[in-house]
Motif scaffolding. Sequence first.
Motif, PDB file in Angstrom:
ATOM      1  N   LEU A 175       0.674  -1.210   0.008  1.00  0.00           N
ATOM      2  CA  LEU A 175      -0.200   0.094  -0.114  1.00  0.00           C
ATOM      3  C   LEU A 175       0.725   1.381  -0.066  1.00  0.00           C
ATOM      4  O   LEU A 175       2.004   1.259   0.202  1.00  0.00           O
ATOM      5  CB  LEU A 175      -0.925   0.026   1.186  1.00  0.00           C
ATOM      6  N   GLU A 176       0.315   2.303  -0.388  1.00  0.00           N
ATOM      7  CA  GLU A 176       0.845   3.592  -0.460  1.00  0.00           C
ATOM      8  C   GLU A 176       0.073   4.541   0.497  1.00  0.00           C
ATOM      9  O   GLU A 176      -1.156   4.607   0.587  1.00  0.00           O
ATOM     10  CB  GLU A 176       0.982   4.179  -1.631  1.00  0.00           C
ATOM     11  N   TRP A 177       0.718   5.259   1.659  1.00  0.00           N
ATOM     12  CA  TRP A 177       0.165   6.363   2.478  1.00  0.00           C
ATOM     13  C   TRP A 177       0.045   7.438   1.776  1.00  0.00           C
ATOM     14  O   TRP A 177       1.147   7.888   1.272  1.00  0.00           O
ATOM     15  CB  TRP A 177       0.911   6.217   3.744  1.00  0.00           C
ATOM     16  N   LEU A 178      -1.066   8.038   2.015  1.00  0.00           N
ATOM     17  CA  LEU A 178      -1.352   9.184   1.264  1.00  0.00           C
ATOM     18  C   LEU A 178      -1.550  10.381   2.248  1.00  0.00           C
ATOM     19  O   LEU A 178      -1.695  11.583   1.933  1.00  0.00           O
ATOM     20  CB  LEU A 178      -2.716   8.930   0.461  1.00  0.00           C
ATOM     21  N   SER A 179      -1.619   9.944   3.508  1.00  0.00           N
ATOM     22  CA  SER A 179      -1.927  10.936   4.600  1.00  0.00           C
ATOM     23  C   SER A 179      -0.375  11.109   5.418  1.00  0.00           C
ATOM     24  O   SER A 179       0.272  10.268   5.534  1.00  0.00           O
ATOM     25  CB  SER A 179      -2.989  10.837   5.364  1.00  0.00           C
ATOM     26  N   ALA A 180      -0.268  12.272   6.241  1.00  0.00           N
ATOM     27  CA  ALA A 180       0.800  12.364   7.098  1.00  0.00           C
ATOM     28  C   ALA A 180       0.786  11.655   8.111  1.00  0.00           C
ATOM     29  O   ALA A 180      -0.402  11.015   8.689  1.00  0.00           O
ATOM     30  CB  ALA A 180       0.818  13.978   7.451  1.00  0.00           C
ATOM     31  N   PRO A 181       1.958  11.075   8.872  1.00  0.00           N
ATOM     32  CA  PRO A 181       1.962  10.087   9.993  1.00  0.00           C
ATOM     33  C   PRO A 181       1.186  10.636  11.084  1.00  0.00           C
ATOM     34  O   PRO A 181       0.646   9.883  11.943  1.00  0.00           O
ATOM     35  CB  PRO A 181       3.430   9.910  10.147  1.00  0.00           C
ATOM     36  N   GLU A 182       1.130  11.986  11.100  1.00  0.00           N
ATOM     37  CA  GLU A 182       0.544  12.553  12.738  1.00  0.00           C
ATOM     38  C   GLU A 182      -1.053  12.966  12.327  1.00  0.00           C
ATOM     39  O   GLU A 182      -1.663  13.019  13.221  1.00  0.00           O
ATOM     40  CB  GLU A 182       1.488  13.666  12.920  1.00  0.00           C
ATOM     41  N   SER A 183      -1.387  12.492  11.109  1.00  0.00           N
ATOM     42  CA  SER A 183      -2.670  12.808  11.105  1.00  0.00           C
ATOM     43  C   SER A 183      -3.851  11.780  11.411  1.00  0.00           C
ATOM     44  O   SER A 183      -3.754  10.731  11.658  1.00  0.00           O
ATOM     45  CB  SER A 183      -3.036  12.683   9.566  1.00  0.00           C
ATOM     46  N   GLU A 184      -4.912  12.493  12.088  1.00  0.00           N
ATOM     47  CA  GLU A 184      -6.146  11.530  12.588  1.00  0.00           C
ATOM     48  C   GLU A 184      -6.972  11.128  11.347  1.00  0.00           C
ATOM     49  O   GLU A 184      -7.995  10.443  11.613  1.00  0.00           O
ATOM     50  CB  GLU A 184      -6.839  12.420  13.520  1.00  0.00           C
ATOM     51  N   VAL A 185      -6.757  11.512  10.327  1.00  0.00           N
ATOM     52  CA  VAL A 185      -7.410  11.234   9.076  1.00  0.00           C
ATOM     53  C   VAL A 185      -6.345  10.415   8.230  1.00  0.00           C
ATOM     54  O   VAL A 185      -5.232  10.988   7.759  1.00  0.00           O
ATOM     55  CB  VAL A 185      -7.981  12.417   8.297  1.00  0.00           C
ATOM     56  N   VAL A 186      -6.623   9.051   8.480  1.00  0.00           N
ATOM     57  CA  VAL A 186      -5.784   8.134   7.602  1.00  0.00           C
ATOM     58  C   VAL A 186      -6.063   7.672   6.333  1.00  0.00           C
ATOM     59  O   VAL A 186      -7.217   7.199   6.250  1.00  0.00           O
ATOM     60  CB  VAL A 186      -5.369   7.065   8.716  1.00  0.00           C
ATOM     61  N   HIS A 187      -5.301   7.838   5.562  1.00  0.00           N
ATOM     62  CA  HIS A 187      -5.701   7.656   4.066  1.00  0.00           C
ATOM     63  C   HIS A 187      -4.490   6.770   3.425  1.00  0.00           C
ATOM     64  O   HIS A 187      -3.275   7.274   3.400  1.00  0.00           O
ATOM     65  CB  HIS A 187      -5.670   9.139   3.227  1.00  0.00           C
ATOM     66  N   TYR A 188      -4.926   5.730   2.869  1.00  0.00           N
ATOM     67  CA  TYR A 188      -3.881   4.760   2.191  1.00  0.00           C
ATOM     68  C   TYR A 188      -4.473   4.084   0.823  1.00  0.00           C
ATOM     69  O   TYR A 188      -5.714   4.165   0.560  1.00  0.00           O
ATOM     70  CB  TYR A 188      -3.389   3.553   2.980  1.00  0.00           C
ATOM     71  N   ARG A 189      -3.733   3.811  -0.193  1.00  0.00           N
ATOM     72  CA  ARG A 189      -4.190   3.188  -1.501  1.00  0.00           C
ATOM     73  C   ARG A 189      -3.125   2.111  -1.910  1.00  0.00           C
ATOM     74  O   ARG A 189      -2.059   1.997  -1.635  1.00  0.00           O
ATOM     75  CB  ARG A 189      -3.784   4.574  -2.472  1.00  0.00           C
ATOM     76  N   ARG A 190      -4.197   1.034  -2.219  1.00  0.00           N
ATOM     77  CA  ARG A 190      -3.637  -0.274  -2.785  1.00  0.00           C
ATOM     78  C   ARG A 190      -3.226  -0.046  -4.211  1.00  0.00           C
ATOM     79  O   ARG A 190      -3.507   0.778  -4.918  1.00  0.00           O
ATOM     80  CB  ARG A 190      -4.708  -1.319  -2.662  1.00  0.00           C
ATOM     81  N   PRO A 191      -2.399  -1.052  -4.803  1.00  0.00           N
ATOM     82  CA  PRO A 191      -1.686  -0.797  -6.103  1.00  0.00           C
ATOM     83  C   PRO A 191      -2.724  -0.548  -7.166  1.00  0.00           C
ATOM     84  O   PRO A 191      -2.413  -0.101  -8.039  1.00  0.00           O
ATOM     85  CB  PRO A 191      -0.692  -2.126  -6.052  1.00  0.00           C
ATOM     86  N   ASN A 192      -3.891  -1.265  -6.988  1.00  0.00           N
ATOM     87  CA  ASN A 192      -4.971  -1.169  -7.955  1.00  0.00           C
ATOM     88  C   ASN A 192      -5.696  -0.023  -7.829  1.00  0.00           C
ATOM     89  O   ASN A 192      -6.814   0.313  -8.833  1.00  0.00           O
ATOM     90  CB  ASN A 192      -5.804  -2.344  -8.086  1.00  0.00           C
ATOM     91  N   GLY A 193      -5.563   0.967  -7.059  1.00  0.00           N
ATOM     92  CA  GLY A 193      -6.343   2.312  -7.054  1.00  0.00           C
ATOM     93  C   GLY A 193      -7.374   2.317  -5.972  1.00  0.00           C
ATOM     94  O   GLY A 193      -7.769   3.319  -5.573  1.00  0.00           O
ATOM     95  N   TRP A 194      -7.513   1.305  -5.268  1.00  0.00           N
ATOM     96  CA  TRP A 194      -8.583   0.984  -4.168  1.00  0.00           C
ATOM     97  C   TRP A 194      -7.863   1.825  -3.060  1.00  0.00           C
ATOM     98  O   TRP A 194      -6.816   1.804  -2.556  1.00  0.00           O
ATOM     99  CB  TRP A 194      -8.755  -0.468  -3.658  1.00  0.00           C
ATOM    100  N   GLU A 195      -8.819   2.947  -2.496  1.00  0.00           N
ATOM    101  CA  GLU A 195      -8.308   3.627  -1.228  1.00  0.00           C
ATOM    102  C   GLU A 195      -9.159   3.508  -0.186  1.00  0.00           C
ATOM    103  O   GLU A 195     -10.323   3.101  -0.273  1.00  0.00           O
ATOM    104  CB  GLU A 195      -8.405   5.298  -1.946  1.00  0.00           C
ATOM    105  N   VAL A 196      -8.685   3.502   0.907  1.00  0.00           N
ATOM    106  CA  VAL A 196      -9.154   3.626   2.444  1.00  0.00           C
ATOM    107  C   VAL A 196      -8.977   4.781   3.138  1.00  0.00           C
ATOM    108  O   VAL A 196      -7.761   5.255   3.042  1.00  0.00           O
ATOM    109  CB  VAL A 196      -8.780   2.343   3.098  1.00  0.00           C
TER     110      VAL A 196
END
Length: 576
Positions: free
Chosen positions: A501-522
């Motif tokens: 996965l790729e983290w799209l948010s900063a480590p200190e953020s309370e809104v945590v955002h990541y993306r899987r290789p196929n473009g699926w985001e959480v």
Amino acid sequence: MTFPNSPDAAPFSPDANWWRQAAVYQIYPRSFSDHNGDGMGDLPGVTARMGYLSALGIDAIWLSPFYPSALADGGYDVDDYRNVDPRLGSLDDFDAMVSAAHAANIKVIVDVVPNHSSNHHGWFKDALAAAPGSPERARYQFFDGLGENGELPPSDWPSHFGGPAWTRVVEAASPNAGQLGQWYLHLFATEQPDFNWDHPEVREDFHTTLRFWADRGVDGFRVDVAHGLAKDMSLPLRSKPELEILVSDGSDPLFDRDAVHEIFEGWRTVLNEYTPPKAAVAEAWVPFTERRLKYARPSELGQAFNFDLLQAHFDGVEFRAIAQKCLVEAAASGASSTWVFSNHDVIRHASRYAFPDESTLADLESWLMADGVTPVTDQARGLRRARAATLFMLGLPGSAYLYQGEELGLFEVADLPHDSLQDPTWFRTGHQVKGRDGCRVPLPWTPTGENFGFGGTPWLPQPAGFGALAASVQDGVPGSTLEMYRAALKLRRELQCEESLEWLSAPESEVVHYRRPNGWEVLTNFAAVPAVLPPGVELARVAISSGESVVADEGATGAGISAGTIPAETTLWLAP
């Protein structure tokens, strides 16, 4: 109520890597579904609910022990490792359950309990009947006591369930028949004598057990107390005042010793006799990462539970750091990571998250004290957080272990009547600590009827509130916890991709955002207030929300998503 087999179920496929990103559903058999009406869940009950399990979208079931047992520890005191408790069914019932699971494209994992047997096991009966120093006693940990006449335990070791870890026996063999004699080790209940894993017969007998169940079609094994098999029993026994692993070099006298890995290398040899090789996962409560990963090596069990998220607060910074650490560790071991929030040994996570944020583990433990003060909890918030945490977890690479009833949003039943409690902790602490019965209460299937569709009068009483959470009540209801799990598990299977996965948010953020290789985001908002959506996030891509509903317009209110915001304590899945 019927739950048809999932239309997405494919023919059973013997994929060697099925376990790497599987969704595994733990069944505590006595509490799942009672088919014959005696108040105890059974294997035919599991088979009868296979349609429900298939529609849920899980990849495998893990059965807690179903072996003959006096139930001194809920089945983890095993009388016979190669049979079925007649109260739960027969070997024919087991075979029928496996066939039904495989027909629904569901793998089967069974629990193995190798640290100890029950005191009703044939070997232990033989040991009690034999004399000190006999071959029969050599399979267990028998020792002479200390003191002038052996009246003191061989060491100061405590039991996990309270009290000492040693019990003295009355000798049966001449010339000391009828006299107090040796002591045997039991790190858990008195009825659970520890095996001596230095004994070749013990090792070979468990190889036989693995083959017995593998030959019946089992796809994998969950290994109970995997870190406890090898022990340093050289005299004089070292003092260990607490049952905690205090060293990271493998020199602890009771747990996580280097010698345990030779044992599991032998297990892997047996598991690799099959095509595909049988999977295995270690329950190893090892606080030192580099040592826990040894159990997950391809040359050993292949996977090991990590309980880091289970022990975490509902906190975005903590969740992200744990997930990143575990993914790096898994990659280093060649295994996939494991994620778990609830199981048969811990307070259900919907209840844990209902505690105030500042609550400590001691606060939760006091909640289970016989006369402890129940803290102020917010059940609505607990369930909201549990749903959000679950969606965060189900998006991660690796295998997800779910515990029966969490898909219904069940809470811990902490107010069980004292006379109904059966956990050994309750008895070994002098009725001071209630133990784990609160997470083992039988499931509700229907909202009405004395037993909520479970079957006969349950072995643990169900609270009145269970009816509102019954499976049939939530079936087909948009926004219900059951339908959220179904939707997430179905989409998870469709979107599954490589383990990164790729983290799209900063480590200190309370809104945590990541993306899987196929473009699926959480995207998870861990904060107690709504948060601004990250730039570029389109509400039209929202496929699932842990909230009650998703409304992608300017006028959205309540639990829905208004333009540009994500509600408090909510997870969104964004489709590629």
